[in-house]
Motif scaffolding. Structure first.
Motif, short mmCIF file in Angstrom:
data_model
loop_
_atom_site.label_atom_id
_atom_site.label_comp_id
_atom_site.label_asym_id
_atom_site.label_seq_id
_atom_site.Cartn_x
_atom_site.Cartn_y
_atom_site.Cartn_z
N ALA A 158 0.85 -1.20 0.00
CA ALA A 158 0.00 0.00 0.00
C ALA A 158 0.88 1.24 0.00
O ALA A 158 1.87 1.32 0.72
CB ALA A 158 -0.92 0.00 1.22
N GLY A 159 0.54 2.20 -0.84
CA GLY A 159 1.31 3.44 -0.89
C GLY A 159 2.52 3.38 -1.81
O GLY A 159 3.30 4.33 -1.86
N SER A 160 2.69 2.25 -2.55
CA SER A 160 3.82 2.15 -3.47
C SER A 160 3.70 3.18 -4.59
O SER A 160 2.60 3.40 -5.14
CB SER A 160 3.90 0.75 -4.08
N THR A 161 4.80 3.78 -4.95
CA THR A 161 4.80 4.74 -6.06
C THR A 161 4.86 4.00 -7.37
O THR A 161 5.12 2.78 -7.43
CB THR A 161 6.00 5.69 -5.95
N LEU A 162 4.64 4.73 -8.48
CA LEU A 162 4.75 4.13 -9.81
C LEU A 162 6.15 3.54 -10.01
O LEU A 162 6.31 2.43 -10.53
CB LEU A 162 4.43 5.17 -10.88
N GLU A 163 7.15 4.30 -9.58
CA GLU A 163 8.53 3.83 -9.72
C GLU A 163 8.75 2.54 -8.93
O GLU A 163 9.42 1.61 -9.40
CB GLU A 163 9.50 4.92 -9.24
N ASP A 164 8.16 2.48 -7.73
CA ASP A 164 8.29 1.26 -6.91
C ASP A 164 7.70 0.06 -7.62
O ASP A 164 8.29 -1.03 -7.64
CB ASP A 164 7.58 1.45 -5.56
N VAL A 165 6.53 0.22 -8.22
CA VAL A 165 5.84 -0.89 -8.88
C VAL A 165 6.63 -1.37 -10.09
O VAL A 165 6.81 -2.57 -10.30
CB VAL A 165 4.41 -0.48 -9.28
N ILE A 177 10.87 -9.69 -17.23
CA ILE A 177 10.47 -8.49 -17.98
C ILE A 177 11.19 -7.27 -17.42
O ILE A 177 11.70 -7.30 -16.30
CB ILE A 177 8.95 -8.26 -17.93
N ASN A 178 11.21 -6.23 -18.22
CA ASN A 178 11.79 -4.95 -17.80
C ASN A 178 10.82 -3.83 -18.17
O ASN A 178 10.33 -3.78 -19.31
CB ASN A 178 13.15 -4.73 -18.48
N LEU A 179 10.50 -2.95 -17.21
CA LEU A 179 9.55 -1.88 -17.45
C LEU A 179 10.17 -0.52 -17.16
O LEU A 179 10.97 -0.38 -16.22
CB LEU A 179 8.29 -2.04 -16.58
N PHE A 180 9.78 0.47 -17.95
CA PHE A 180 10.16 1.86 -17.66
C PHE A 180 9.08 2.78 -18.23
O PHE A 180 8.25 2.35 -19.07
CB PHE A 180 11.53 2.20 -18.25
N THR A 181 9.07 4.01 -17.77
CA THR A 181 8.08 4.98 -18.26
C THR A 181 8.79 6.14 -18.93
O THR A 181 9.84 6.59 -18.48
CB THR A 181 7.19 5.49 -17.10
N GLU A 182 8.19 6.60 -20.01
CA GLU A 182 8.76 7.71 -20.77
C GLU A 182 7.64 8.36 -21.59
O GLU A 182 6.84 7.65 -22.23
CB GLU A 182 9.87 7.22 -21.70
N ASN A 183 7.55 9.69 -21.56
CA ASN A 183 6.56 10.44 -22.35
C ASN A 183 5.14 9.97 -22.07
O ASN A 183 4.31 9.82 -23.00
CB ASN A 183 6.87 10.33 -23.85
N GLY A 184 4.84 9.66 -20.81
CA GLY A 184 3.49 9.27 -20.44
C GLY A 184 3.13 7.86 -20.83
O GLY A 184 1.95 7.48 -20.77
N LYS A 185 4.09 7.07 -21.26
CA LYS A 185 3.84 5.68 -21.65
C LYS A 185 4.67 4.74 -20.77
O LYS A 185 5.75 5.10 -20.29
CB LYS A 185 4.22 5.44 -23.12
N VAL A 186 4.15 3.53 -20.60
CA VAL A 186 4.91 2.47 -19.93
C VAL A 186 5.34 1.47 -20.99
O VAL A 186 4.51 0.99 -21.78
CB VAL A 186 4.09 1.76 -18.84
#
Length: 523
Positions: A158-165, A177-186
């Motif tokens: 609970a309370g995890s940030t987007l970066e944490d997830v 898998i590997n995830l990152f966010t850029e320009n409003g996209k994941v």
């Protein structure tokens, strides 16, 4: 106790007693010398064991494994597009390969806005996913009880940030898998390559999470479902090998016939040639180094058992050292320590066994009658008898033998016939034959070294041994007891001398008193 003598007699009693005790200490000095010689001899034996153990370690590290001994050299005519390595079992062949397509990874890009924030989950929530690898195999998780399942669980705090997830999803190795966010996209990418990668949503919590990350699957979103939103499927590598077309692999690195290929680029219809050959230089270097190490070993052992013994040079006492310079002491002890292992039966027997082991033919598994003795591959003893069995190499002949049959040369050095025995309970054990001819040369040497080290340890022990555990140590303990008893005896003798001189002094003093009295009377 302070003793003052000579007041009545005028004699130097201290010097007289000291000189008398020097004669009495001669047997004690001999015992101390004998103990010192035993300690030096023990140290010499241990240095020989260190030498033998180092040679044994060298053999194990460099001469026992095929992967180190029978290396292969692989070259590519188009290394920018394809490279390769080969195991020791690979044949010496030329292979042509045309790379038509490289394997690639599957990618997913979110197709709607990211709505995830720290309030998405009000409490710790377990999400469930499944992952299929690029080659079509299912990724599995091992439970605490040892069972396996294809359902991969993660707990989103609970309370995890987007970066944490994103970090938590990326670090779960079973998902791959590997995830990152850029320009409003994941962006989510499968770590491995191949056309069969997939991610399956297994519970509502996982569905909620991925929807909040922007992965909206409007066509099929009933749990469980495979995530297809904006998916770019990965590709399998495609190539032609020796004219056989349409061969595919999920990875750009794969093994065929003990040759591991790595595809780096397409060849645009051209064929790259992969050439596999025996690494003759490596094998020659290994054998030359082995011979050098062996020659060094027997030279040092021969030096010990033939060293001159100077019996007139005995260990120095503390008093003798006080009368000499440091250089004189060093030169004296060099002579005194010389030849303590002269004609030693353990070391001499070991050398004879090693020579016999090296000269005998190998008849075990993989033996080739053309290359089953050292002489047949260009290794012989030197012509100088003073070398005491040192080996010399004809590198041209050795290289020819290796190029003709490297496997036979390896077996001669490190092969063995394996014997399997079955116990009454049905269990089987497999071990090397005990017949020397069926053991490779280095295995024979290691067995001899093991026996020699064990024999020396029984005589001279090792650093962790107590004196009671080896014969020289027990002799030292016996000498210590004799020295202690003799020192007690010397104390008694010295006391006796002092008592005798004290009695003499008292008698002289009494006589002087009587003489003085008589002279007074006559006066």
């Amino acid at each position: 106790m302070v003793r003052i003598g000579g007041l009545a007699s005028g004699m130097d009693i201290d010097t007289l007693v000291s000189d008398l005790m020097k004669a009495e200490r001669i047997p004690l000095d001999k015992l101390s010398q004998k103990k010192q010689l035993l300690e030096w001899q023990r140290d010499d034996y241990r240095s020989m064991n260190t030498l033998l153990s180092d040679f044994d370690d060298y053999i194990f590290d460099n001469m026992t494994l095929q992967k180190d001994f029978l290396k292969k050299t692989v070259t590519s005519s188009m290394s920018s597009a394809v490279t390769a390595t080969a195991s020791t079992n690979a044949g010496n062949v030329n292979t042509s390969i045309v790379v038509n397509k490289l394997a690639s990874s599957t990618n997913w890009i979110s197709n709607s806005g990211i709505t995830y924030d720290q309030n998405t989950f009000a409490s710790d929530t377990v999400i469930q996913l499944k992952a299929t690898n690029g080659d079509g195999t299912q990724s599995m998780v091992t439970n605490s009880d040892g069972t396996k399942t294809d359902v991969i669980e993660l707990t989103i705090k609970a309370g995890s940030t987007l970066e944490d997830v994103l970090k938590q999803l990326s670090s779960k190795k079973e998902l791959g898998i590997n995830l990152f966010t850029e320009n409003g996209k994941v962006v989510m990418t499968k770590n491995d390559t191949g056309s069969k990668s997939s991610i399956t949503i297994e519970n509502e919590a996982a569905k909620t999470l991925f929807a909040s990350l922007g992965f909206s699957d409007t066509t099929n979103n009933t749990v469980p479902y495979t995530l297809e939103a904006t998916k770019t499927a990965g590709d399998d590598a495609a190539f032609t090998l020796n004219g056989l077309e349409n061969i595919t692999r999920s990875s750009n690195t794969f093994t065929i016939n003990d040759v591991t290929y790595t595809l780096n680029d397409v060849t645009n219809g051209k064929a790259a040639t992969i050439k596999v050959s025996s690494d003759t230089d490596n094998m020659v270097d290994k054998i030359v180094q082995f011979v050098d190490k062996y020659n060094e070993l027997i030279e040092k052992i021969n030096g010990e058992i033939s060293e001159t013994r100077y019996r007139s040079y005995q260990p120095l006492s503390d008093e003798e050292k006080e009368a000499m310079s440091e250089k004189q002491i060093e030169l004296w002890e060099e002579k005194a320590k010389s030849g303590l292992l002269k004609n030693d039966s353990i070391l001499a027997s070991s050398l004879n066994k090693m020579r016999t082991a090296l000269y005998s033919a190998y008849t075990g598994t993989g033996a080739n009658s053309d290359y089953n003795q050292l002489a047949e591959i260009g290794i012989k003893t030197t012509n100088n008898y003073r070398d005491n069995g040192k080996l010399t190499i004809d590198e041209t002949k050795l290289r020819e033998a290796i190029e003709k049959d490297p496997q036979a040369v390896f077996q001669m050095f490190s092969g063995a016939t394996r014997i399997t025995t079955t116990a009454t309970d049905g269990t089987t054990t497999t071990k090397d034959s005990t017949v020397q001819a069926e053991l490779g040369l280095t295995k024979r040497l290691r067995n001899i070294i093991s026996d020699t080290v064990e024999g020396i340890e029984k005589k001279a022990g090792k650093l962790t041994s107590t004196n009671q555990q080896f014969s020289i140590g027990r002799n030292i303990v016996g000498l210590d007891s004799q020295i202690d008893r003799f020192q007690d005896r010397l104390t008694q003798i010295e006391n006796r001398y002092w008592n005798q001189f004290t009695a003499m002094e008292q008698a002289i003093q009494k006589a002087n008193s009587q003489s003085t009295y008589l002279m007074q009377q006559f006066a």
